[in-house]
Write an enzyme that holds these catalytic residues in place. Sequence first.
Site, short mmCIF file in Angstrom:
data_model
loop_
_atom_site.label_atom_id
_atom_site.label_comp_id
_atom_site.label_asym_id
_atom_site.label_seq_id
_atom_site.Cartn_x
_atom_site.Cartn_y
_atom_site.Cartn_z
N GLY A 22 7.68 23.54 -51.15
CA GLY A 22 7.91 23.30 -49.73
C GLY A 22 9.10 24.08 -49.24
O GLY A 22 9.94 24.51 -50.03
N GLY A 24 11.67 24.33 -45.56
CA GLY A 24 11.94 23.87 -44.20
C GLY A 24 12.99 24.76 -43.59
O GLY A 24 13.27 25.85 -44.09
N SER A 26 16.12 24.36 -43.46
CA SER A 26 17.38 24.48 -44.17
C SER A 26 17.22 24.52 -45.67
O SER A 26 18.21 24.69 -46.38
CB SER A 26 18.26 23.27 -43.80
OG SER A 26 17.56 22.08 -44.12
N ALA A 27 16.03 24.35 -46.14
CA ALA A 27 15.91 24.14 -47.59
C ALA A 27 14.62 24.68 -48.15
O ALA A 27 13.63 24.85 -47.45
CB ALA A 27 16.00 22.64 -47.87
N LYS A 44 15.56 19.84 -54.04
CA LYS A 44 15.67 20.44 -52.71
C LYS A 44 16.95 21.27 -52.69
O LYS A 44 18.05 20.75 -52.93
CB LYS A 44 15.73 19.33 -51.66
CG LYS A 44 15.90 19.81 -50.24
CD LYS A 44 15.66 18.66 -49.28
CE LYS A 44 16.01 19.03 -47.86
NZ LYS A 44 15.61 18.01 -46.90
N ASP A 138 14.13 12.66 -37.41
CA ASP A 138 13.19 13.77 -37.59
C ASP A 138 11.86 13.26 -38.15
O ASP A 138 11.32 13.81 -39.10
CB ASP A 138 13.82 14.82 -38.52
CG ASP A 138 13.24 16.22 -38.28
OD1 ASP A 138 12.50 16.39 -37.29
OD2 ASP A 138 13.50 17.12 -39.09
N1 LIG Z 1 10.30 15.15 -52.86
C1 LIG Z 1 9.41 16.07 -52.51
N2 LIG Z 1 8.30 16.28 -53.25
C2 LIG Z 1 7.40 17.22 -52.91
N3 LIG Z 1 7.51 18.01 -51.81
C3 LIG Z 1 8.59 17.84 -51.04
C4 LIG Z 1 9.60 16.88 -51.34
N4 LIG Z 1 10.54 16.94 -50.39
C5 LIG Z 1 10.15 17.89 -49.53
N5 LIG Z 1 8.97 18.44 -49.91
C6 LIG Z 1 8.24 19.51 -49.22
O1 LIG Z 1 9.17 20.46 -48.76
C7 LIG Z 1 9.08 20.59 -47.35
C8 LIG Z 1 10.46 20.84 -46.79
O2 LIG Z 1 11.30 19.78 -47.14
P1 LIG Z 1 12.31 19.17 -46.11
O3 LIG Z 1 11.55 18.71 -44.90
O4 LIG Z 1 13.11 18.13 -46.79
O5 LIG Z 1 13.20 20.46 -45.80
P2 LIG Z 1 14.00 20.76 -44.51
O6 LIG Z 1 14.58 22.13 -44.58
O7 LIG Z 1 14.96 19.64 -44.29
O8 LIG Z 1 12.81 20.70 -43.48
P3 LIG Z 1 12.84 20.55 -41.93
O9 LIG Z 1 12.50 21.90 -41.43
O10 LIG Z 1 11.77 19.53 -41.63
O11 LIG Z 1 14.20 20.06 -41.61
C9 LIG Z 1 8.45 19.29 -46.87
O12 LIG Z 1 7.76 19.47 -45.66
C10 LIG Z 1 7.50 18.95 -48.00
O13 LIG Z 1 6.29 19.63 -47.84
#
Ligand SMILES: Nc1ncnc2c1ncn2[C@@H]1O[C@H](COP(=O)(O)OP(=O)(O)OP(=O)(O)O)[C@@H](O)[C@H]1O
Length: 646
Positions: A22, A24, A26-27, A44, A138
Site C-alpha cells: 500500500g 498513501g 505520506s507512507a 508503515k 480521515d
Molecule cells: N496494516 C496494514 N495491512 C495491510 N495494508 C495496509 C495496512 N496499513 C495500510 N495498508 C495499505 O496501505 C495503504 C496506505 O496506508 P495509509 O493509509 O496508512 O497511508 P497514508 O500515507 O497515511 O495514506 P493516506 O493517503 O490515506 O493518508 C492503505 O490504503 C492500505 O491499502
Amino acid sequence: MGGPKKSYSVSPGDYKLLEEVGYGASATVYRAIYIPLNEVVAVKCLDLDRCNSNLDDIRREAQTMSLIDHANVIRAYCSFVVEHCLWVIMPFMAEGSCLHLMKIAYPDGFEEATICCILKETLKALEYLHRHGHIHRDVKAGNILLDSNGRVKLGDFGVSACMFDRGDRQRSRNTFVGTPCWMAPEVLQPGSGYDFKADIWSFGITALELAHGHAPFSKHPPMKVLLMTIQNAPPGLDDRRDKRFSKSFKEMVAMCLVKDQTKRPTAEKLLKHSFFKHAKPPDHSVKNLLADLPPLWDRVKALQLKDAAQLALKKMPSAEQEALSQNEYQRGVSAWNFDVEDLKIQASLIQDDDDEFIGIKDDDENLRPFLNDKVYELFILHPIKYLLADHTHEHENSMDVDKSDSRYLKTKYQVTETDLLDSSGHEKADKYEKEGSAIDPLPSTSKRDTEVSHCKSQVGKTRQTYSGPLMPASVLNHTPSERGRFFERCEDDNLSATEKCKRDARKAPNFSGPLMLPNRASANSLSAPIRSSGYRDSLDDKSKNNVVQIKGRFSVTSENVDLVKDIPLCTVSRRSSQGSPLRKSASVGDWLDEQPIALPKEFSNSAIPASILMPHLQNLFQQTLLQQVWFHGNFFHPSYMFSNKI
Ligand SMILES: Nc1ncnc2c1ncn2[C@@H]1O[C@H](COP(=O)(O)OP(=O)(O)OP(=O)(O)O)[C@@H](O)[C@H]1O
C-alpha cells in the site's frame, strides 16, 4: 484485547520487509516478517523528510496509537525511527483496504448486506475512538482494512495527522488533515469549528463510496469538491438512481450527511439505527468478497500500473491533453486553474448532483484512445480479470489478447509510460476521433523494452487523481526534465527491502492523499465550543476555554499558536479577490490576522456566495501548497509554482 500482549522489538534488523502492499500520501506500507516471532506484520514507513516535525512529538503520537485497544481499530505494536523514516509496526491486514478491493474487483461498489457489515464494524471503531476523545479525521474506504477472515479495522489513525505538521506541538495541533471528498462542510467553512461529528459526515460519504465504488464528486478537482461540499445539497442515495438499496440504508446515510453537525447523530446513536440491526458478522459476508482474489501485493501492483497509465496521460503537454479533454476544459474543471474568475465560473457550473456522474469515468475514458480495446478492457476496466488469468502464455494469445496487445503486457507489470502512450499523443487522439476506434499499439522497440524492464511498480506511487490529491500545477504541467526525474525512479532489484524503504522515503512527494488544510485559528476561536460530550471533562480548564479541536488525548487550542514565527515567508505576493494583499506565509494565522474570515450571519451554510468563498478556499489551497513547498524544499520552488498561476 484478549490475551497477553506480545512485545515487538524496535530494531529494524528484526523486520524483513517483503512486498509493498500500500501507499498513501505520506507512507509506503510493506508486508514484513517479524523475525523473532516469525510473524507476518505490516510496516508503515512514514517519510520524516516531509514533515520536519519534532521527532519526540511524532513518537508520542505513535505511542498514543499503540494504546488503542479495540478489535476494529488498527493498533501500532511499536514504532521507531530508521534514518528518514518512522516505521510503524502494525498487524498485517492481508486483504488491504476496501478501496483497493473495490478498484480491483467491485468497481460499482458492494451489495447492501456487505456494506452494512463493513459500516457497522467501522462505526464500532468510531464509537470507541470518540468515546476516548479521538477524532479520526480521515474516515474513508481507503482506510478501512480487511484481513483474510473478513475482519474489518479502521486504520491510518493518528500518525498521519501529525506527520504533516511542522514545528512545535501547539502548531501541529492546528493543522487539519482530511481528504476533500470526505471532508465535512464545517471543516472547510470559515467561521465554524468542528468536532467528532466531522467523522460522522465522512462516515456518510464512505457509505456512499462503498455503495457506488467511488465517493461523491470524486472525479472533480479538489477545488470544485470543496465548493460542492459547501454549496450543494448534501449528497445521498437517490430513490431513483439507487433503487437497489433499502429505505433504512438511505435514511441512515441521510442522517450522517446533514450539514448542521449538531443534527448529526453520534456514532453510538447511529449504531442503534435499524439499518444495522440485521448486520451479518464480517467473517460471513465480508469474507465472501475475498474468494479467489490474487494476493494483495499483486493487486496493488495492478492498481499502480493503472494509476501510472492515468498519470502518463495527465503528464501530456497541455495542448495534447486539451485535444483529448475538450469537454473537461470547456466545463472549467481543469485541475489546477486557480484564477478566481475561473473558479467563479466553475462554481456557477455546479448545478445538481448529476454533475458528479458526468466525470465518473473521465480517468478511464481518457486512456481509451491510447490503448488497444482489449488492453483497455483488461488493464483499465477489469484489472481483476487479468490478474486472475493464467499468464503463462500471455505472449501467445492467452485470454484472447492479440500478439500485438501482449507487447503491452510483456510481463504482468512491466509497462511504462512509453508503452502506454504514443510519443505523439495528440496525433493518436486525432486519429481516434477521426476513426472512432481504438488505435493499434505502437510497435515495441528495444529502447522501450529496456525502459520496461527497469521501471516497475515505482511509477504508480506518484498516482494522482482529482479526488484526493492536491497536486500543484508544477506537478501536472511537467517540464521535460521533471518527466525525466519522474521516470528515473525505477525499481532497482538489487536493493534490499530496507534500502528500498529508505529510498522510497526520499522519493518525490505524492499528492494523492489527504488534503491538509491549516486549521483556522481565528475562526476556531475561543468561543468555538466543543460540541461533543463525554470526554470534554478530561481537559484542563485552561485549554477548555481555547479548545478548537480534540485530537487524541490532546486538545487543540488557539492560544500560544504563533504560526508566523520561524516560518519563512514566500517572496511572492498576491492579492485576494478583494484586492487585499495576502502574505505568503506557510501559516494561516498571519493571513487571518489581516483578513478576518468570520462570515456575516446571514450567510447560512449553503448560501455563501462564491465571491466570499473563493478567496477563502483559494487561501486554503494556497496555504496547503505553500506547506508543500516548504516541506519539499528544493523539489518545488515557490517561484516555479507561482509562475504556474497558483
Ligand atoms: N496494516 C496494514 N495491512 C495491510 N495494508 C495496509 C495496512 N496499513 C495500510 N495498508 C495499505 O496501505 C495503504 C496506505 O496506508 P495509509 O493509509 O496508512 O497511508 P497514508 O500515507 O497515511 O495514506 P493516506 O493517503 O490515506 O493518508 C492503505 O490504503 C492500505 O491499502
